[in-house]
Enzyme design. Structure first.
Site, PDB file in Angstrom:
ATOM      1  N   CYS A  47       0.877  -1.183   0.000  1.00 33.50           N
ATOM      2  CA  CYS A  47       0.000   0.000   0.000  1.00 33.50           C
ATOM      3  C   CYS A  47       0.909   1.226   0.000  1.00 33.50           C
ATOM      4  CB  CYS A  47      -0.869  -0.034   1.258  1.00 33.50           C
ATOM      5  SG  CYS A  47      -1.741   1.504   1.640  1.00 33.50           S
ATOM      6  N   SER A  49       0.950   3.624   1.890  1.00 37.86           N
ATOM      7  CA  SER A  49       1.331   4.031   3.249  1.00 37.86           C
ATOM      8  C   SER A  49       2.636   3.364   3.689  1.00 37.86           C
ATOM      9  CB  SER A  49       0.198   3.718   4.236  1.00 37.86           C
ATOM     10  OG  SER A  49      -0.985   4.361   3.822  1.00 37.86           O
ATOM     11  N   HIS A  53       5.924   5.577   4.871  1.00 39.66           N
ATOM     12  CA  HIS A  53       6.735   5.412   6.086  1.00 39.66           C
ATOM     13  C   HIS A  53       8.222   5.378   5.757  1.00 39.66           C
ATOM     14  CE1 HIS A  53       7.344   4.277  10.276  1.00 39.66           C
ATOM     15  NE2 HIS A  53       8.254   3.432   9.851  1.00 39.66           N
ATOM     16  N   HIS A  69       0.861  -4.026   5.796  1.00 36.39           N
ATOM     17  CA  HIS A  69      -0.334  -4.059   6.647  1.00 36.39           C
ATOM     18  C   HIS A  69      -1.558  -4.538   5.870  1.00 36.39           C
ATOM     19  CE1 HIS A  69      -0.057  -0.188   4.677  1.00 36.39           C
ATOM     20  NE2 HIS A  69      -1.367  -0.087   4.800  1.00 36.39           N
ATOM     21  N   CYS A 176      -6.551  -2.972   3.478  1.00 35.76           N
ATOM     22  CA  CYS A 176      -6.407  -1.521   3.700  1.00 35.76           C
ATOM     23  C   CYS A 176      -6.930  -0.737   2.498  1.00 35.76           C
ATOM     24  CB  CYS A 176      -4.961  -1.142   4.002  1.00 35.76           C
ATOM     25  SG  CYS A 176      -4.767   0.633   4.184  1.00 35.76           S
TER      26      CYS A 176
END
Ligand code: NAD
Ligand code: ZN
Ligand code: ZN
Length: 380
Positions: A47, A49, A53, A69, A176
């Protein structure tokens, strides 16, 4: 071989430090402690995200970490106090916890869980504790999940039990991206029948937002992306119009306002770029437009004037599309099993976990929607 109660040695992609490629390492995964579940990850997808990070957030306390995740797997063993899961159950980890007991979990107004608020540190987006280690160092779990690994250990309040027949390599992007985009349209924007919508950014999140707008009965769904290769996919999910900001010399919000004779009813920002948030806001009709921020950015600011809202517009945001995390994911997998939502259509590539940096490269170049990675057994 019965592995319960033993340390498992397995393969994981470790991000040792920010802005550096992840490295495939042999890690040690300790047995689950109280209220924890050790999960064999069967499939996991990347993803944006995760990239955020590693390359954008880069929080100093968020490394070394196992990212990932969006995943689906099988329970290997459970720690003391775990009542909801047993070995063999099919499960999906989820970024937000749901304890089902606290005031937030009991409120229909939010999908946040106040009881577990501090389990994942907000600034560094990593769990406070971890059972994963490598070369004697504790390895953190991104979002308390850490699924770019053959095994991980997550708290039971971050784990959803899913349909026993669910194909794990297909449903993992639901964890997600699809969940978030679909819910942002249906639960947060509350898109109405016959309405007009604009979705900015056509990754899995944006495409799922398109799917949500369509499911809610939107009449016109304008798909906006700087990569026109995404438009064919957007059509499959229900987009009716396609706009590439690079094809226009004027601001994209002006193009959309002209196309819709005043602005769209609903807009969703699924990029993570504050400049795009401003465009999404100004693409909505000033009398009642609703703009939903889905993309993530912790640093840059966007600007708006009071008058942008006093005429009747509103702006909202949510994590994971506002779904109660565990219950919502179980329900979305069921909806897929009932053929009510598309999932496989989001998967553009399948690879081994060792090819994770290829998957990252594809995502950085917007050349994929979801890359599903299958961790293979470690050959030792
Ligand atoms: P992605 O990288 O797969 O997709 C992003 C898309 O945006 C790409 O197709 C890219 O071409 C397009 N894009 C880039 N710049 C653009 C611009 N200026 N105008 C229009 N389109 C542009 O990402 P994704 O995995 O779909 O995630 C999208 C965003 O949602 C990220 O910011 C991610 O962190 C965020 N996210 C939020 C939540 C949440 O709970 N709110 C959950 C998951 C992901
Ligand atoms: Zn709670
Ligand atoms: Zn995500």
């Amino acid at each position: 071989m019965d592995t319960a109660g033993k340390v498992i040695k397995c393969k994981a992609a470790v991000a040792w430090e920010p802005n550096k490629p992840m490295v495939i390492e042999e890690i040690e995964v300790a047995p689950p402690q109280a209220n924890e579940v050790r999960v064999k990850i069967v499939a996991t997808s990347v993803c944006h995200s995760d990239l955020y990070h590693l390359y954008e957030g880069m929080h100093k306390d968020g490394f070394p970490v196992v990212l990932g995740h969006e995943a689906a797997g099988i329970v290997e063993s459970v720690g003391p106090g775990v009542t909801e899961f047993k070995p063999g159950d099919k499960v999906m980890p989820v970024f937000l916890a749901q304890c089902r007991e606290c005031d937030f979990c009991k409120s229909p107004k939010t999908n946040q869980c106040i009881k577990t608020w501090t389990d994942v540190r907000r600034e560094s987006l990593t769990g406070v504790d971890s059972r994963l280690s490598c070369k004697g160092k504790k390895i953190l779990l991104f979002g308390g999940n850490g699924t770019f690994s053959e095994y991980t250990v997550v708290k039971q309040n971050r784990l959803a039990k899913i349909h026993p027949d669910a194909p794990l390599d297909k449903v993992c992007p639901l964890g997600c991206g699809i969940f978030t985009g679909y819910g942002s349209a249906v639960n947060i924007a509350k898109v109405e029948e016959g309405s007009s919508c604009a979705v900015f950014g056509l990754g899995a999140v944006g495409l799922a937002a398109v799917m949500g707008c369509k499911a809610a009965g939107a009449k016109r769904i304008i798909a906006v992306d700087t990569n026109p290769e995404k438009f064919d996919k957007a059509k499959i999910f229900g987009a009716t119009d396609f706009v590439n900001p690079k094809d226009h010399s004027k601001p994209i919000e002006e193009v959309l306002v002209e196309m819709t004779n005043g602005g769209v009813d609903f807009s969703l920002e699924c990029v993570g770029n504050p400049a795009v948030v401003e465009s999404a806001l100004h693409s909505t009709i000033q009398a009642w437009g609703v703009c939903v921020i889905v993309g993530v950015d912790q640093f840059k600011k966007f600007s708006a004037r009071s008058v942008d809202f006093t005429t009747g517009r509103s702006m909202k945001g949510a994590l994971l599309g506002g779904f109660k995390s565990k219950d919502g994911l179980t329900e979305m997998v069921q909806r897929y099993m009932d053929k009510k939502i598309m999932v496989e259509e989001f998967i553009t590539h399948n690879m081994g976990l060792d090819q994770i940096m290829e998957a990252v490269d594809l995502m950085q170049k917007a050349k994929c929607v979801r890359v599903v990675l299958t961790p293979s057994p470690l050959k030792v």
